[in-house]
Design a protein around this motif. Structure first.
Motif, PDB file in Angstrom:
ATOM      1  N   ASN A 123     -11.624   0.092  12.407  1.00 48.10           N
ATOM      2  CA  ASN A 123     -10.096   0.268  11.980  1.00 48.10           C
ATOM      3  C   ASN A 123      -9.884   1.363  10.915  1.00 48.10           C
ATOM      4  OD1 ASN A 123      -7.353  -0.011  12.124  1.00 48.10           O
ATOM      5  ND2 ASN A 123      -7.346  -2.124  10.985  1.00 48.10           N
ATOM      6  N   HIS A 124     -10.368   2.579  11.072  1.00 50.03           N
ATOM      7  CA  HIS A 124     -10.409   3.670  10.134  1.00 50.03           C
ATOM      8  C   HIS A 124      -8.935   4.206   9.805  1.00 50.03           C
ATOM      9  CE1 HIS A 124     -14.397   3.523  11.170  1.00 50.03           C
ATOM     10  NE2 HIS A 124     -14.248   4.104  12.325  1.00 50.03           N
ATOM     11  N   LYS A 125      -8.823   4.919   8.679  1.00 48.31           N
ATOM     12  CA  LYS A 125      -7.528   5.265   8.304  1.00 48.31           C
ATOM     13  C   LYS A 125      -7.674   6.898   8.035  1.00 48.31           C
ATOM     14  CE  LYS A 125      -6.672   0.661   7.614  1.00 48.31           C
ATOM     15  NZ  LYS A 125      -6.202  -0.010   8.843  1.00 48.31           N
ATOM     16  N   LEU A 126      -6.691   7.434   8.589  1.00 44.50           N
ATOM     17  CA  LEU A 126      -6.690   9.087   8.550  1.00 44.50           C
ATOM     18  C   LEU A 126      -5.905   9.220   7.033  1.00 44.50           C
ATOM     19  CD1 LEU A 126      -5.443  10.190  12.091  1.00 44.50           C
ATOM     20  CD2 LEU A 126      -8.035  10.148  11.170  1.00 44.50           C
ATOM     21  N   VAL A 127      -6.396  10.112   6.460  1.00 44.64           N
ATOM     22  CA  VAL A 127      -5.923  10.485   5.221  1.00 44.64           C
ATOM     23  C   VAL A 127      -5.371  11.912   5.482  1.00 44.64           C
ATOM     24  CG1 VAL A 127      -6.243  11.471   2.582  1.00 44.64           C
ATOM     25  CG2 VAL A 127      -7.567   9.281   3.793  1.00 44.64           C
ATOM     26  N   VAL A 128      -4.094  12.192   5.233  1.00 47.41           N
ATOM     27  CA  VAL A 128      -3.239  13.126   5.742  1.00 47.41           C
ATOM     28  C   VAL A 128      -2.538  13.952   4.642  1.00 47.41           C
ATOM     29  CG1 VAL A 128      -3.457  12.413   8.246  1.00 47.41           C
ATOM     30  CG2 VAL A 128      -1.098  11.913   6.853  1.00 47.41           C
ATOM     31  N   ALA A 129      -1.944  15.274   5.010  1.00 48.49           N
ATOM     32  CA  ALA A 129      -0.933  15.763   4.255  1.00 48.49           C
ATOM     33  C   ALA A 129       0.262  16.013   5.184  1.00 48.49           C
ATOM     34  CB  ALA A 129      -1.492  17.293   3.811  1.00 48.49           C
ATOM     35  N   LEU A 130       1.498  15.991   4.571  1.00 44.70           N
ATOM     36  CA  LEU A 130       2.777  16.069   5.504  1.00 44.70           C
ATOM     37  C   LEU A 130       3.338  17.560   5.270  1.00 44.70           C
ATOM     38  CD1 LEU A 130       4.361  12.728   4.480  1.00 44.70           C
ATOM     39  CD2 LEU A 130       2.828  13.324   6.601  1.00 44.70           C
ATOM     40  N   ARG A 153      -1.293   1.465  16.319  1.00 44.61           N
ATOM     41  CA  ARG A 153      -1.083   2.944  16.210  1.00 44.61           C
ATOM     42  C   ARG A 153      -2.379   3.258  15.301  1.00 44.61           C
ATOM     43  NH1 ARG A 153       5.443   2.891  15.866  1.00 44.61           N
ATOM     44  NH2 ARG A 153       5.673   2.949  18.039  1.00 44.61           N
ATOM     45  N   TRP A 154      -2.503   4.486  15.036  1.00 47.65           N
ATOM     46  CA  TRP A 154      -3.487   5.019  14.163  1.00 47.65           C
ATOM     47  C   TRP A 154      -2.965   4.765  12.827  1.00 47.65           C
ATOM     48  CZ3 TRP A 154      -8.340   6.552  13.065  1.00 47.65           C
ATOM     49  CH2 TRP A 154      -9.396   6.899  14.136  1.00 47.65           C
ATOM     50  N   ASP A 155      -3.493   4.168  11.810  1.00 50.48           N
ATOM     51  CA  ASP A 155      -3.110   4.189  10.620  1.00 50.48           C
ATOM     52  C   ASP A 155      -3.233   5.327   9.537  1.00 50.48           C
ATOM     53  OD1 ASP A 155      -2.461   1.188  10.856  1.00 50.48           O
ATOM     54  OD2 ASP A 155      -4.494   1.040  10.426  1.00 50.48           O
ATOM     55  N   LEU A 196       0.956  -1.165   0.165  1.00 48.11           N
ATOM     56  CA  LEU A 196       0.033   0.023   0.103  1.00 48.11           C
ATOM     57  C   LEU A 196       0.866   1.258  -0.038  1.00 48.11           C
ATOM     58  CD1 LEU A 196      -2.205  -1.188   2.938  1.00 48.11           C
ATOM     59  CD2 LEU A 196      -2.745  -1.378   0.266  1.00 48.11           C
ATOM     60  N   LYS A 197       0.776   2.026  -1.001  1.00 50.53           N
ATOM     61  CA  LYS A 197       1.544   3.076  -1.147  1.00 50.53           C
ATOM     62  C   LYS A 197       1.391   4.297  -0.195  1.00 50.53           C
ATOM     63  CE  LYS A 197       3.081   6.542  -4.351  1.00 50.53           C
ATOM     64  NZ  LYS A 197       2.564   7.472  -5.538  1.00 50.53           N
ATOM     65  N   ASN A 198       2.646   4.695   0.616  1.00 49.64           N
ATOM     66  CA  ASN A 198       2.379   5.809   1.578  1.00 49.64           C
ATOM     67  C   ASN A 198       1.335   5.684   2.826  1.00 49.64           C
ATOM     68  OD1 ASN A 198       4.716   7.267   0.425  1.00 49.64           O
ATOM     69  ND2 ASN A 198       3.201   7.924  -1.256  1.00 49.64           N
ATOM     70  N   ASP A 243       6.486  10.118  -5.250  1.00 50.92           N
ATOM     71  CA  ASP A 243       7.107   8.926  -4.974  1.00 50.92           C
ATOM     72  C   ASP A 243       6.613   8.006  -3.558  1.00 50.92           C
ATOM     73  OD1 ASP A 243       9.143   9.431  -6.936  1.00 50.92           O
ATOM     74  OD2 ASP A 243       9.854  11.044  -5.897  1.00 50.92           O
ATOM     75  N   GLN A 244       7.139   7.216  -3.141  1.00 52.11           N
ATOM     76  CA  GLN A 244       6.904   6.153  -2.062  1.00 52.11           C
ATOM     77  C   GLN A 244       7.893   6.862  -1.138  1.00 52.11           C
ATOM     78  OE1 GLN A 244       4.803   3.540  -1.465  1.00 52.11           O
ATOM     79  NE2 GLN A 244       5.424   3.592   0.635  1.00 52.11           N
ATOM     80  N   LEU A 245       7.314   7.060   0.181  1.00 47.30           N
ATOM     81  CA  LEU A 245       8.039   7.536   1.348  1.00 47.30           C
ATOM     82  C   LEU A 245       8.906   6.393   2.067  1.00 47.30           C
ATOM     83  CD1 LEU A 245       5.155   9.438   3.322  1.00 47.30           C
ATOM     84  CD2 LEU A 245       7.211  10.399   2.098  1.00 47.30           C
ATOM     85  N   PRO A 246      10.073   6.878   2.216  1.00 48.97           N
ATOM     86  CA  PRO A 246      10.896   5.735   2.626  1.00 48.97           C
ATOM     87  C   PRO A 246      10.609   4.928   3.840  1.00 48.97           C
ATOM     88  CG  PRO A 246      11.988   7.882   2.377  1.00 48.97           C
ATOM     89  CD  PRO A 246      10.783   8.222   2.256  1.00 48.97           C
TER      90      PRO A 246
END
Length: 129
Positions: A59-66, A26-28, A9-11, A36-39
Motif C-alpha cells: 500500500n505504497h504512497k506516492l510523494v508528489v509535487a503540485l 485510489r493511489w495515496d 496526516l498533513k497534505n 499550509d494544509q491543502l483544503p
C-alpha cells in the motif's frame, strides 16, 4: 476512536482514477514542502512524482509535487519523515521500520534525455585498437 487520516496526516490525499491493487483504493499521495494544509476535497494537478514511500503489504504512497512547483529538497525530506512518523502512529499494525522512502534522482528531467555518446562503442576504444 476513529481517526480521519486525511486530517491527521498533513497534505495526504489520493489520485482520482487510479487504483492500488494492494487495497483496491485510489493511489495515496503525500504532498510535502507546503506550508499550509491543502483544503479538504480540493483537486490539484500533479507536476512530478518525487518518490515513493514503500510500505509492507504494497500500500505504497506516492510523494508528489503540485502545479509546477519544485519544493525544497530538505523540506521534502523533513515532511516525508514526519509523514512516516504520523502514519505509523495512526496505523498501529504498520511498523515504522517496514517503511522506506525511495527518492527519484531528478523528477523534473524528461525521460529519455540521456545522450548516447557515452554509451557508444566507438568511444570505448582508441584509434588503431
Amino acid at each position: 476512536t476513529d481517526i480521519d487520516y486525511g486530517t491527521a496526516l498533513k497534505n495526504y490525499g489520493e489520485i482520482v482514477g487510479f487504483r492500488n491493487r494492494a487495497d483496491g483504493d485510489r493511489w495515496d499521495i503525500v504532498v510535502p514542502g507546503l506550508v499550509d494544509q491543502l483544503p479538504t476535497d480540493s483537486r490539484h494537478r500533479l507536476s512530478a512524482v518525487l518518490g515513493v514511500i514503500m510500505l509492507k503489504g504494497g500500500n505504497h504512497k506516492l510523494v508528489v509535487a503540485l502545479g509546477g512547483s519544485k519544493p525544497d529538497p530538505e523540506k521534502v525530506s523533513e515532511d516525508v519523515k514526519g509523514f512516516i512518523e504520523e502514519y505509523a502512529k495512526s496505523h498501529p499494525d504498520m511498523n515504522k521500520s517496514r517503511m522506506r522512502y525511495m527518492q527519484l534522482d531528478d523528477p523534473y528531467s524528461p525521460a529519455g534525455t540521456m545522450t548516447t555518446e557515452a554509451l557508444s562503442i566507438t568511444q570505448a576504444f582508441k584509434d588503431g585498437e
